[in-house]
Scaffold this motif. Structure first.
Motif, PDB file in Angstrom:
ATOM      1  N   ALA A 178       0.865  -1.182   0.000  1.00  0.00           N
ATOM      2  CA  ALA A 178       0.000   0.000   0.000  1.00  0.00           C
ATOM      3  C   ALA A 178       0.897   1.225   0.000  1.00  0.00           C
ATOM      4  O   ALA A 178       2.074   1.150   0.354  1.00  0.00           O
ATOM      5  CB  ALA A 178      -0.930   0.013   1.208  1.00  0.00           C
ATOM      6  N   LEU A 180       0.819   5.380   1.225  1.00  0.00           N
ATOM      7  CA  LEU A 180       0.151   6.462   1.946  1.00  0.00           C
ATOM      8  C   LEU A 180       0.738   7.792   1.489  1.00  0.00           C
ATOM      9  O   LEU A 180       1.957   7.970   1.460  1.00  0.00           O
ATOM     10  CB  LEU A 180       0.358   6.298   3.456  1.00  0.00           C
ATOM     11  CG  LEU A 180      -0.078   7.466   4.347  1.00  0.00           C
ATOM     12  CD1 LEU A 180      -1.580   7.695   4.247  1.00  0.00           C
ATOM     13  CD2 LEU A 180       0.336   7.210   5.801  1.00  0.00           C
ATOM     14  N   SER A 187      -2.217  10.936  -4.215  1.00  0.00           N
ATOM     15  CA  SER A 187      -3.018   9.721  -4.092  1.00  0.00           C
ATOM     16  C   SER A 187      -3.563   9.277  -5.450  1.00  0.00           C
ATOM     17  O   SER A 187      -3.551   8.083  -5.782  1.00  0.00           O
ATOM     18  CB  SER A 187      -4.168   9.958  -3.111  1.00  0.00           C
ATOM     19  OG  SER A 187      -4.881   8.764  -2.859  1.00  0.00           O
ATOM     20  N   PRO A 197      -3.187  -0.371  -3.232  1.00  0.00           N
ATOM     21  CA  PRO A 197      -4.086   0.535  -2.503  1.00  0.00           C
ATOM     22  C   PRO A 197      -3.405   1.871  -2.208  1.00  0.00           C
ATOM     23  O   PRO A 197      -2.240   1.905  -1.799  1.00  0.00           O
ATOM     24  CB  PRO A 197      -4.387  -0.231  -1.213  1.00  0.00           C
ATOM     25  CG  PRO A 197      -4.141  -1.667  -1.559  1.00  0.00           C
ATOM     26  CD  PRO A 197      -3.023  -1.667  -2.550  1.00  0.00           C
ATOM     27  N   TYR A 199      -3.763   5.314   0.015  1.00  0.00           N
ATOM     28  CA  TYR A 199      -4.427   5.977   1.136  1.00  0.00           C
ATOM     29  C   TYR A 199      -3.944   7.419   1.240  1.00  0.00           C
ATOM     30  O   TYR A 199      -2.821   7.747   0.847  1.00  0.00           O
ATOM     31  CB  TYR A 199      -4.123   5.245   2.447  1.00  0.00           C
ATOM     32  CG  TYR A 199      -4.640   3.837   2.482  1.00  0.00           C
ATOM     33  CD1 TYR A 199      -5.992   3.581   2.668  1.00  0.00           C
ATOM     34  CD2 TYR A 199      -3.783   2.748   2.320  1.00  0.00           C
ATOM     35  CE1 TYR A 199      -6.479   2.273   2.706  1.00  0.00           C
ATOM     36  CE2 TYR A 199      -4.248   1.449   2.348  1.00  0.00           C
ATOM     37  CZ  TYR A 199      -5.601   1.210   2.538  1.00  0.00           C
ATOM     38  OH  TYR A 199      -6.073  -0.070   2.559  1.00  0.00           O
ATOM     39  N   GLN A 200      -4.801   8.265   1.797  1.00  0.00           N
ATOM     40  CA  GLN A 200      -4.451   9.675   1.965  1.00  0.00           C
ATOM     41  C   GLN A 200      -4.846  10.141   3.363  1.00  0.00           C
ATOM     42  O   GLN A 200      -5.960   9.887   3.828  1.00  0.00           O
ATOM     43  CB  GLN A 200      -5.166  10.543   0.922  1.00  0.00           C
ATOM     44  CG  GLN A 200      -4.875  12.024   1.051  1.00  0.00           C
ATOM     45  CD  GLN A 200      -5.758  12.874   0.153  1.00  0.00           C
ATOM     46  OE1 GLN A 200      -6.362  12.381  -0.790  1.00  0.00           O
ATOM     47  NE2 GLN A 200      -5.852  14.160   0.457  1.00  0.00           N
ATOM     48  N   LEU A 201      -3.922  10.806   4.036  1.00  0.00           N
ATOM     49  CA  LEU A 201      -4.182  11.430   5.325  1.00  0.00           C
ATOM     50  C   LEU A 201      -3.653  12.859   5.296  1.00  0.00           C
ATOM     51  O   LEU A 201      -2.679  13.148   4.595  1.00  0.00           O
ATOM     52  CB  LEU A 201      -3.482  10.661   6.461  1.00  0.00           C
ATOM     53  CG  LEU A 201      -3.943   9.231   6.738  1.00  0.00           C
ATOM     54  CD1 LEU A 201      -3.036   8.583   7.784  1.00  0.00           C
ATOM     55  CD2 LEU A 201      -5.386   9.214   7.215  1.00  0.00           C
ATOM     56  N   GLY A 389      -5.679   7.429  11.738  1.00  0.00           N
ATOM     57  CA  GLY A 389      -5.625   7.010  10.344  1.00  0.00           C
ATOM     58  C   GLY A 389      -4.547   5.975  10.092  1.00  0.00           C
ATOM     59  O   GLY A 389      -4.756   5.012   9.336  1.00  0.00           O
ATOM     60  N   GLU A 392      -5.769   2.601  11.167  1.00  0.00           N
ATOM     61  CA  GLU A 392      -6.722   2.037  10.218  1.00  0.00           C
ATOM     62  C   GLU A 392      -6.006   1.460   8.987  1.00  0.00           C
ATOM     63  O   GLU A 392      -6.376   0.387   8.492  1.00  0.00           O
ATOM     64  CB  GLU A 392      -7.735   3.101   9.786  1.00  0.00           C
ATOM     65  CG  GLU A 392      -8.717   3.486  10.873  1.00  0.00           C
ATOM     66  CD  GLU A 392      -9.464   2.276  11.431  1.00  0.00           C
ATOM     67  OE1 GLU A 392     -10.028   1.507  10.621  1.00  0.00           O
ATOM     68  OE2 GLU A 392      -9.473   2.105  12.660  1.00  0.00           O
ATOM     69  N   VAL A 393      -4.989   2.163   8.495  1.00  0.00           N
ATOM     70  CA  VAL A 393      -4.205   1.647   7.363  1.00  0.00           C
ATOM     71  C   VAL A 393      -3.496   0.356   7.766  1.00  0.00           C
ATOM     72  O   VAL A 393      -3.453  -0.622   7.010  1.00  0.00           O
ATOM     73  CB  VAL A 393      -3.198   2.701   6.880  1.00  0.00           C
ATOM     74  CG1 VAL A 393      -2.259   2.111   5.825  1.00  0.00           C
ATOM     75  CG2 VAL A 393      -3.923   3.913   6.301  1.00  0.00           C
ATOM     76  N   LYS A 396      -5.505  -2.841   7.690  1.00  0.00           N
ATOM     77  CA  LYS A 396      -5.821  -3.361   6.360  1.00  0.00           C
ATOM     78  C   LYS A 396      -4.614  -4.015   5.690  1.00  0.00           C
ATOM     79  O   LYS A 396      -4.723  -4.473   4.550  1.00  0.00           O
ATOM     80  CB  LYS A 396      -6.344  -2.220   5.482  1.00  0.00           C
ATOM     81  CG  LYS A 396      -7.639  -1.600   5.992  1.00  0.00           C
ATOM     82  CD  LYS A 396      -8.050  -0.393   5.160  1.00  0.00           C
ATOM     83  CE  LYS A 396      -9.317   0.255   5.710  1.00  0.00           C
ATOM     84  NZ  LYS A 396      -9.680   1.489   4.970  1.00  0.00           N
ATOM     85  N   ASP A 400      -4.646  -6.087   2.237  1.00  0.00           N
ATOM     86  CA  ASP A 400      -4.000  -5.397   1.117  1.00  0.00           C
ATOM     87  C   ASP A 400      -2.885  -6.253   0.525  1.00  0.00           C
ATOM     88  O   ASP A 400      -2.700  -6.299  -0.699  1.00  0.00           O
ATOM     89  CB  ASP A 400      -3.423  -4.049   1.575  1.00  0.00           C
ATOM     90  CG  ASP A 400      -4.506  -3.007   1.797  1.00  0.00           C
ATOM     91  OD1 ASP A 400      -5.640  -3.213   1.319  1.00  0.00           O
ATOM     92  OD2 ASP A 400      -4.216  -1.985   2.448  1.00  0.00           O
TER      93      ASP A 400
END
Length: 431
Positions: A178, A180, A187, A197, A199-201, A389, A392-393, A396, A400
């Motif tokens: 993944a 980030l 992203s 995957p 992800y963006q924070l 965040g 949460e990543v 997964k 992923d």
């Protein structure tokens, strides 16, 4: 039963390294260590021992370390951890981490899309084989990208020019499960390049103080620019605009951090007749930098080109409730209009002069913008939000990893078979 905390190996530059990525790690450390079984890893020989108040800190050799060395201790003993590897555009801090990212499945935290300067320096300093680099450039950018990389290696093209057309971030994520990022543009760029995957924070910042600072309403206009200042930070254009304001325009301009060519800038100031009003400080401590920003009526945070990166500098500016001016493109174009001054790249000089004149005549304009910026960073960029965040990543990661492996297997099957019906049957068996 309480929820199990994820086991996270955080591989990043650490303080006192002179990069905002190290400071960013320190800012989120209290919140992240509360939410995860956390270990910090660095390929540096030194780090700030204060970090060990929050979690274990370990040194690694990115070319030799094995996955079993990154298993958790304590109550989670021998459980595998999730790797977060931080990639930016400085070979000093990231060339070794890139080598690790190419060896182990991990979540890549991508701080810059354009990483060609780091990649080319990694080749030069023997972290990355030239043939490996060129092969990756061909894989992602075809014959034209391969040829451009060869020209750059021979000195016929600059790394900055290469990065504008062929940013190179794909090379850092070839073995990722993944990625980030901290901007929507980054992203989207990652998502467009494959099935990994994305992800963006929001980039985090720990605010300090009430965000209400009274700057002088008389005397010289206090101006600041800081950070790793390359040619894309528009320092030369700022100097031209300041000189064009005329000899009676009263200002003090503090330039803080690493400038790509200090001799060039000093000579430029002398040629423009503003050398006595411009001070190049070099790298200073964080408290000293924060004091200069707190005094500033305007901070220059211009960038062109910008390649999808977020700005830790902007968060620091907002924390001081200071006004800043940004180029109206990339991540900066998405910032709320009441939190920064936006100027277009076209007619940049006249736009800067107009803004400088407005603020000099009415310094309450900067105060209003600065207050709105402070409220924005409090509401949207807290370390606690960011740490939530990250967790949460991390949760997964296992799914992923499976998805990426399935997608990679599917691609290999499709490449091997020219028969469409056979491809469909194979994919049906796989999934």
């Amino acid at each position: 039963m309480p929820e199990t905390r994820p086991i996270i190996n955080w591989i990043s530059p650490l303080p006192p390294a002179e990069t905002d990525i190290a400071h960013y790690t320190r800012r989120i450390l209290p919140a992240l260590s509360e939410r995860a079984e956390l270990t910090l890893w660095t390929d540096s020989n030194t780090w700030d021992r204060e970090l060990e108040r929050f979690c274990s800190v370990k040194q690694l050799n990115p070319l030799e370390i094995l996955p079993r060395a990154m298993k958790a201790g304590g109550p989670c003993k021998n459980q595998p951890g999730i790797l977060f590897i931080h990639i930016g555009n400085s070979w000093v801090f990231h060339a070794g981490l890139l080598m690790l990212a190419r060896r182990m499945p991990s979540i890549i935290v991508l701080h810059d899309l354009a990483i060609q300067e780091m990649l080319l320096d990694a080749v030069h300093h023997k972290f990355l084989y030239k043939e490996t680099y060129l092969s990756a450039m061909h894989r992602w950018y075809g014959d034209e990208g391969h040829a451009a990389a060869e020209r750059t290696l021979k000195g016929a093209m600059s790394a900055s020019q290469l990065g504008q057309q062929y940013p190179g971030f794909e090379i850092a994520m070839e073995h990722a499960t993944a990625v980030l990022t901290h901007t929507s543009a980054a992203s989207r760029a990652v998502a467009d390049r494959g099935s990994i995957p994305a992800y963006q924070l929001n980039l985090p910042f720990q605010t300090s103080g009430g965000g209400r600072i009274n700057r002088t309403t008389t005397g010289p206009l206090r101006l600041v620019q800081f950070g790793h200042i390359g040619a894309n930070r528009r320092l030369e254009q700022v100097l031209d605009a300041l000189a064009a304001m005329g000899p009676d325009f009263d200002f003090i301009f503090d330039v803080v951090g690493k400038v790509w060519n200090p001799a060039l800038i000093r000579q430029r100031c002398a040629d423009l007749g503003i050398a006595t009003k411009v001070q190049l400080h070099g790298y200073v401590s964080e408290p000293a930098l924060d004091l200069l920003i707190a005094q500033a009526h305007l901070v220059f945070n211009l960038r062109h080109p910008t390649m999808g990166e977020a700005s830790g500098s902007q968060l620091r500016i907002w924390n001081a409730a200071a006004a800043s001016v940004v180029t109206d493109q990339g991540w900066y174009a998405e910032l709320p209009r009441d939190t920064v001054f936006h100027i277009p790249l076209q007619d940049e000089g006249p736009a800067l002069q107009k803004l400088l004149s407005r603020i000099d005549k009415d310094r309450s304009l900067g105060q209003t913008i600065g207050q709105a910026g402070y409220q924005h960073v409090v509401a949207h960029h807290s370390p606690a939000q960011y740490a939530d965040g990250i967790v949460e990543v991390a949760k997964k990661f296992e799914q992923d990893t499976r998805d990426v492996l399935f997608a990679d297997s599917a691609r290999r099957l499709l490449l091997r078979s020219p028969d469409i019906a056979l491809k469909r049957r194979r994919l049906a068996q796989l999934f």
